[in-house]
Design a protein around this motif. Structure first.
Motif, PDB file in Angstrom:
ATOM      1  N   ALA A 161       0.823  -1.205   0.000  1.00  7.80           N
ATOM      2  CA  ALA A 161       0.000   0.000   0.000  1.00  7.80           C
ATOM      3  C   ALA A 161       0.858   1.257   0.000  1.00  7.80           C
ATOM      4  CB  ALA A 161      -0.932  -0.011   1.221  1.00  7.80           C
ATOM      5  N   GLN A 162       1.943   1.251   0.765  1.00  6.56           N
ATOM      6  CA  GLN A 162       2.838   2.415   0.796  1.00  6.56           C
ATOM      7  C   GLN A 162       3.518   2.618  -0.554  1.00  6.56           C
ATOM      8  OE1 GLN A 162       5.979   2.097   3.654  1.00  6.56           O
ATOM      9  NE2 GLN A 162       6.455   4.284   3.572  1.00  6.56           N
ATOM     10  N   LEU A 164       2.404   1.711  -3.512  1.00 10.12           N
ATOM     11  CA  LEU A 164       1.391   2.207  -4.446  1.00 10.12           C
ATOM     12  C   LEU A 164       1.095   3.692  -4.194  1.00 10.12           C
ATOM     13  CD1 LEU A 164      -1.091  -0.805  -4.687  1.00 10.12           C
ATOM     14  CD2 LEU A 164       0.447   0.074  -6.459  1.00 10.12           C
ATOM     15  N   THR A 165       1.059   4.089  -2.943  1.00 10.02           N
ATOM     16  CA  THR A 165       0.771   5.492  -2.619  1.00 10.02           C
ATOM     17  C   THR A 165       1.897   6.387  -3.162  1.00 10.02           C
ATOM     18  OG1 THR A 165      -0.367   4.798  -0.606  1.00 10.02           O
ATOM     19  CG2 THR A 165       0.306   7.102  -0.733  1.00 10.02           C
ATOM     20  N   ARG A 166       3.159   5.946  -2.977  1.00  7.27           N
ATOM     21  CA  ARG A 166       4.285   6.727  -3.519  1.00  7.27           C
ATOM     22  C   ARG A 166       4.243   6.791  -5.035  1.00  7.27           C
ATOM     23  NH1 ARG A 166       9.289   4.175  -0.207  1.00  7.27           N
ATOM     24  NH2 ARG A 166       8.705   4.949   1.841  1.00  7.27           N
ATOM     25  N   ILE A 168       1.601   6.586  -7.022  1.00 13.20           N
ATOM     26  CA  ILE A 168       0.479   7.417  -7.479  1.00 13.20           C
ATOM     27  C   ILE A 168       0.752   8.888  -7.218  1.00 13.20           C
ATOM     28  CG2 ILE A 168      -1.951   7.969  -7.061  1.00 13.20           C
ATOM     29  CD1 ILE A 168      -2.423   4.990  -6.622  1.00 13.20           C
ATOM     30  N   SER A 169       1.327   9.222  -6.052  1.00 12.07           N
ATOM     31  CA  SER A 169       1.552  10.640  -5.702  1.00 12.07           C
ATOM     32  C   SER A 169       2.732  11.238  -6.469  1.00 12.07           C
ATOM     33  CB  SER A 169       1.758  10.791  -4.202  1.00 12.07           C
ATOM     34  OG  SER A 169       2.925  10.130  -3.805  1.00 12.07           O
TER      35      SER A 169
END
Length: 170
Positions: A161-162, A164-166, A168-169
C-alpha cells in the motif's frame, strides 16, 4: 356407551370406517378451522367439507362438530400411531475405518478391502495439522506460527500500500 370391554372393538370399527378424506377434514377441525377454511386448505367446496364432517359425525356417533372432534382426537391417539418411522431406524452398522495408535490403518482397512464397507472418509486439506489431540506445547507453537504468518501478511500488505501510494503521488 357400552361397557368398557366392548368399547375398544367399537373404537376400532369407528376408526376403520372413517375415510382418509374425512380424517383430513377432522384433522383440520381439531385445529378449530371453519368449514370455509378447511375447504380452502383442502381445495374443495364448503359443501363437500360439510358433507364429510356430517358423515364422520354419524360414524363417530357425535351430536355436533365439537363432540366429533373430541371423539376423533381420542381415537386418533389410540389408532393413528406410527409403529416404525423409517427415518428414525438406523441403517445396518458397517465397518468404520479407525486409526490405531501408531497412526496407520489396520490391515483389514486398506484400500484393497471390499467396496461394500461404506464411504471412505477423505483426509482434511492439512492432514494432521488440525488434530484435536495435540499436546499443549504443540498447540502453542501452532498458534505462534499462525500469528507470525498473519503479522507478515499484514506487513506485506502495508508495504504494498505504501509503495502504491508513492507511485500514485509521484
Amino acid at each position: 356407551m357400552t361397557d368398557s370391554g366392548s368399547q375398544p372393538s367399537d373404537g376400532t370399527a369407528r376408526w376403520s370406517r372413517l375415510t382418509d378424506k374425512q380424517r383430513a377434514c377432522l384433522d383440520l377441525l381439531l385445529e378449530r378451522q371453519t368449514s370455509k377454511q378447511i375447504a380452502r386448505r383442502l381445495d374443495i367446496s364448503k359443501q363437500a367439507v360439510d358433507l364429510r364432517i356430517t358423515t364422520a359425525r354419524n360414524i363417530l356417533g357425535a351430536a355436533n362438530r365439537d363432540e366429533a372432534a373430541i371423539i376423533y382426537a381420542r381415537l386418533r391417539q389410540t389408532y393413528d400411531r406410527i409403529s416404525c418411522d423409517p427415518i428414525i431406524v438406523s441403517p445396518n452398522p458397517g465397518l468404520v475405518p479407525s486409526r490405531v495408535p501408531d497412526g496407520s490403518l489396520p490391515e483389514a482397512m486398506h484400500e484393497s478391502a471390499s467396496p461394500t464397507e461404506g464411504p471412505r472418509v477423505s483426509n482434511p486439506p492439512f492432514g494432521d495439522f488440525w488434530r484435536p489431540d495435540h499436546t499443549r506445547i504443540r498447540r502453542v507453537w501452532l498458534m505462534a506460527t499462525m500469528l507470525v504468518a498473519l503479522a507478515l501478511l499484514i506487513l506485506t500488505g502495508l508495504a504494498i500500500a505504501q509503495a502504491l501510494t508513492r507511485l500514485i503521488s509521484g
